[in-house]
Design a protein around this motif. Structure first.
Motif, PDB file in Angstrom:
ATOM      1  N   GLY A   1     -10.635  12.277  -8.252  1.00  0.00           N
ATOM      2  CA  GLY A   1     -10.607  11.033  -7.498  1.00  0.00           C
ATOM      3  C   GLY A   1      -9.422  10.789  -6.590  1.00  0.00           C
ATOM      4  N   LEU A   2      -8.462  11.685  -6.600  1.00  0.00           N
ATOM      5  CA  LEU A   2      -7.220  11.445  -5.867  1.00  0.00           C
ATOM      6  C   LEU A   2      -7.435  11.161  -4.384  1.00  0.00           C
ATOM      7  CD1 LEU A   2      -4.137  11.330  -5.860  1.00  0.00           C
ATOM      8  CD2 LEU A   2      -4.139  13.801  -5.460  1.00  0.00           C
ATOM      9  N   GLU A   3      -8.280  11.908  -3.731  1.00  0.00           N
ATOM     10  CA  GLU A   3      -8.461  11.755  -2.284  1.00  0.00           C
ATOM     11  C   GLU A   3      -9.125  10.433  -1.909  1.00  0.00           C
ATOM     12  OE1 GLU A   3      -6.826  13.730  -0.299  1.00  0.00           O
ATOM     13  OE2 GLU A   3      -6.237  14.804  -2.106  1.00  0.00           O
ATOM     14  N   ARG A   4      -9.855   9.834  -2.830  1.00  0.00           N
ATOM     15  CA  ARG A   4     -10.551   8.572  -2.537  1.00  0.00           C
ATOM     16  C   ARG A   4      -9.724   7.339  -2.921  1.00  0.00           C
ATOM     17  NH1 ARG A   4     -14.180  11.244  -5.632  1.00  0.00           N
ATOM     18  NH2 ARG A   4     -14.123   9.599  -7.175  1.00  0.00           N
ATOM     19  N   ALA A   5      -8.673   7.524  -3.692  1.00  0.00           N
ATOM     20  CA  ALA A   5      -7.933   6.391  -4.260  1.00  0.00           C
ATOM     21  C   ALA A   5      -6.796   5.923  -3.361  1.00  0.00           C
ATOM     22  CB  ALA A   5      -7.366   6.767  -5.623  1.00  0.00           C
ATOM     23  N   GLN A   6      -6.654   4.617  -3.318  1.00  0.00           N
ATOM     24  CA  GLN A   6      -5.503   3.996  -2.658  1.00  0.00           C
ATOM     25  C   GLN A   6      -4.624   3.438  -3.766  1.00  0.00           C
ATOM     26  OE1 GLN A   6      -4.332   3.416   0.711  1.00  0.00           O
ATOM     27  NE2 GLN A   6      -2.606   2.899  -0.594  1.00  0.00           N
ATOM     28  N   LEU A   7      -3.356   3.786  -3.759  1.00  0.00           N
ATOM     29  CA  LEU A   7      -2.407   3.256  -4.737  1.00  0.00           C
ATOM     30  C   LEU A   7      -1.769   1.996  -4.166  1.00  0.00           C
ATOM     31  CD1 LEU A   7      -0.906   3.660  -7.467  1.00  0.00           C
ATOM     32  CD2 LEU A   7       0.865   4.857  -6.152  1.00  0.00           C
ATOM     33  N   PHE A   8      -1.679   0.982  -4.999  1.00  0.00           N
ATOM     34  CA  PHE A   8      -1.029  -0.278  -4.651  1.00  0.00           C
ATOM     35  C   PHE A   8       0.136  -0.507  -5.609  1.00  0.00           C
ATOM     36  CE2 PHE A   8      -5.521  -0.701  -3.737  1.00  0.00           C
ATOM     37  CZ  PHE A   8      -5.571  -1.298  -2.492  1.00  0.00           C
TER      38      PHE A   8
ATOM     39  N   LEU B   1       0.867  -1.174   0.000  1.00  0.00           N
ATOM     40  CA  LEU B   1       0.000   0.000   0.000  1.00  0.00           C
ATOM     41  C   LEU B   1       0.905   1.224   0.000  1.00  0.00           C
ATOM     42  CD1 LEU B   1      -1.805  -2.321   1.150  1.00  0.00           C
ATOM     43  CD2 LEU B   1      -3.007  -0.535   2.373  1.00  0.00           C
ATOM     44  N   ILE B   2       0.780   2.048  -1.014  1.00  0.00           N
ATOM     45  CA  ILE B   2       1.615   3.245  -1.129  1.00  0.00           C
ATOM     46  C   ILE B   2       0.929   4.386  -0.379  1.00  0.00           C
ATOM     47  CG2 ILE B   2       2.700   4.884  -2.717  1.00  0.00           C
ATOM     48  CD1 ILE B   2       3.783   1.992  -2.980  1.00  0.00           C
ATOM     49  N   GLU B   3       1.638   4.961   0.568  1.00  0.00           N
ATOM     50  CA  GLU B   3       1.093   6.043   1.389  1.00  0.00           C
ATOM     51  C   GLU B   3       1.697   7.397   1.030  1.00  0.00           C
ATOM     52  OE1 GLU B   3      -1.464   5.398   3.102  1.00  0.00           O
ATOM     53  OE2 GLU B   3      -1.313   3.217   3.221  1.00  0.00           O
ATOM     54  N   ASP B   4       2.832   7.407   0.345  1.00  0.00           N
ATOM     55  CA  ASP B   4       3.508   8.648  -0.026  1.00  0.00           C
ATOM     56  C   ASP B   4       2.688   9.400  -1.078  1.00  0.00           C
ATOM     57  OD1 ASP B   4       5.469  10.092  -2.023  1.00  0.00           O
ATOM     58  OD2 ASP B   4       6.552   9.946  -0.111  1.00  0.00           O
ATOM     59  N   ARG B   5       2.320  10.636  -0.782  1.00  0.00           N
ATOM     60  CA  ARG B   5       1.443  11.411  -1.670  1.00  0.00           C
ATOM     61  C   ARG B   5       2.106  11.694  -3.026  1.00  0.00           C
ATOM     62  NH1 ARG B   5      -3.425  13.882  -2.060  1.00  0.00           N
ATOM     63  NH2 ARG B   5      -3.453  15.864  -3.136  1.00  0.00           N
TER      64      ARG B   5
ATOM     65  N   LEU C   1      -0.468   7.480 -10.202  1.00  0.00           N
ATOM     66  CA  LEU C   1      -1.848   7.571 -10.679  1.00  0.00           C
ATOM     67  C   LEU C   1      -1.928   8.376 -11.969  1.00  0.00           C
ATOM     68  CD1 LEU C   1      -3.954   7.983  -7.420  1.00  0.00           C
ATOM     69  CD2 LEU C   1      -3.775   5.979  -8.891  1.00  0.00           C
ATOM     70  N   ARG C   2      -1.074   9.376 -12.110  1.00  0.00           N
ATOM     71  CA  ARG C   2      -1.021  10.149 -13.357  1.00  0.00           C
ATOM     72  C   ARG C   2      -0.549   9.241 -14.501  1.00  0.00           C
ATOM     73  NH1 ARG C   2       1.326  14.684 -11.712  1.00  0.00           N
ATOM     74  NH2 ARG C   2      -0.661  15.783 -11.777  1.00  0.00           N
ATOM     75  N   ALA C   3       0.495   8.465 -14.277  1.00  0.00           N
ATOM     76  CA  ALA C   3       0.977   7.551 -15.320  1.00  0.00           C
ATOM     77  C   ALA C   3      -0.100   6.528 -15.682  1.00  0.00           C
ATOM     78  CB  ALA C   3       2.251   6.846 -14.855  1.00  0.00           C
ATOM     79  N   LEU C   4      -0.803   6.035 -14.679  1.00  0.00           N
ATOM     80  CA  LEU C   4      -1.903   5.090 -14.908  1.00  0.00           C
ATOM     81  C   LEU C   4      -3.005   5.756 -15.733  1.00  0.00           C
ATOM     82  CD1 LEU C   4      -3.128   2.279 -14.175  1.00  0.00           C
ATOM     83  CD2 LEU C   4      -4.089   3.369 -12.167  1.00  0.00           C
ATOM     84  N   ALA C   5      -3.390   6.968 -15.375  1.00  0.00           N
ATOM     85  CA  ALA C   5      -4.441   7.683 -16.107  1.00  0.00           C
ATOM     86  C   ALA C   5      -4.012   7.969 -17.546  1.00  0.00           C
ATOM     87  CB  ALA C   5      -4.791   8.981 -15.378  1.00  0.00           C
ATOM     88  N   PHE C   6      -2.767   8.355 -17.757  1.00  0.00           N
ATOM     89  CA  PHE C   6      -2.292   8.641 -19.114  1.00  0.00           C
ATOM     90  C   PHE C   6      -2.353   7.397 -20.000  1.00  0.00           C
ATOM     91  CE2 PHE C   6       0.627  12.514 -18.035  1.00  0.00           C
ATOM     92  CZ  PHE C   6      -0.497  13.275 -17.764  1.00  0.00           C
ATOM     93  N   LYS C   7      -2.248   6.228 -19.394  1.00  0.00           N
ATOM     94  CA  LYS C   7      -2.325   4.979 -20.163  1.00  0.00           C
ATOM     95  C   LYS C   7      -3.741   4.738 -20.690  1.00  0.00           C
ATOM     96  CE  LYS C   7      -1.481  -0.006 -19.704  1.00  0.00           C
ATOM     97  NZ  LYS C   7      -0.974  -1.080 -18.851  1.00  0.00           N
ATOM     98  N   TYR C   8      -4.752   5.193 -19.974  1.00  0.00           N
ATOM     99  CA  TYR C   8      -6.135   4.844 -20.301  1.00  0.00           C
ATOM    100  C   TYR C   8      -6.969   5.974 -20.899  1.00  0.00           C
ATOM    101  CZ  TYR C   8      -5.169   0.503 -17.984  1.00  0.00           C
ATOM    102  OH  TYR C   8      -4.621  -0.708 -17.664  1.00  0.00           O
ATOM    103  N   TYR C   9      -6.782   7.189 -20.458  1.00  0.00           N
ATOM    104  CA  TYR C   9      -7.618   8.287 -20.934  1.00  0.00           C
ATOM    105  C   TYR C   9      -7.143   8.770 -22.298  1.00  0.00           C
ATOM    106  CZ  TYR C   9     -10.251   8.496 -16.671  1.00  0.00           C
ATOM    107  OH  TYR C   9     -11.090   8.178 -15.643  1.00  0.00           O
TER     108      TYR C   9
END
Length: 174
Positions: free
Chosen positions: A152-159, A120-124, A131-139
């Motif tokens: 959605g940033l505040e609701r998302a947990q990065l793994f 679980l990644i906790e570092d902001r 999450l930006r790299a993930l979004a750039f892959k799909y949007y």
């Protein structure tokens, strides 16, 4: 209730953490596995769920080849996160659309299976970057990706999945 047979004691050779691929002639290279992780968009992600039952869900993911890590996001609570907190050993499987050779009806499909440990990644800063790299892959556009990230940033947990073992296989479905 039907009585199931008790499995025989496994031979030591059979019980290795990551056994060799039985159908080794169908194995694909590590480079091909990494290419698929970079290009494919969906995977089946598995954890050891409640009472030891496997729990598998479809996910979108981002593979950071330099770090040799897979990133994905999810809710901050629920079955997946509680399972990971209980046991961090996970499996991820992705596969391509395959191809058919001319004159054949069956498909040739390549899959990659990854075993690793979920974190679980906790570092902001890391969370925002990945999450930006993930979004750039799909949007379709960076603007849409940035808008979704802001919403959605505040609701998302990065793994992250620390890859411990990876295999790939090309299978003819005939």
């Amino acid at each position: 209730m039907i009585a199931l047979p008790v499995p025989a004691q496994l031979e030591i050779e059979e019980y290795k953490m990551f056994p060799n691929m039985r159908r080794f002639k169908q194995a694909v290279s590590e480079a091909e596995c990494r290419k698929m992780l970079s290009e494919e968009k969906r995977a089946a992600f598995s954890v050891i769920g409640h009472d030891g039952y496997p729990y598998t869900i479809p996910i979108n993911f981002y593979y950071d080849e330099k770090e040799n890590r897979i990133y994905f996001h999810g809710a901050r609570e629920g079955h997946k996160i509680s399972a990971i907190k209980n046991c961090d050993k996970v499996c991820l499987t992705t596969w391509n659309q395959g191809f058919r050779k001319e004159g054949h009806w069956e498909w040739d499909v390549t899959s990659v299976v990854v075993f690793g440990r979920a974190i679980l990644i906790e570092d902001r800063k890391i969370t925002v970057d990945k999450l930006r790299a993930l979004a750039f892959k799909y949007y379709p556009t960076k603007e849409e990706a940035e808008e979704e990230l802001a919403r959605g940033l505040e609701r998302a947990q990065l793994f992250a999945i620390e890859i411990e073992h990876m295999t790939g296989k090309l299978v003819n479905e005939k």
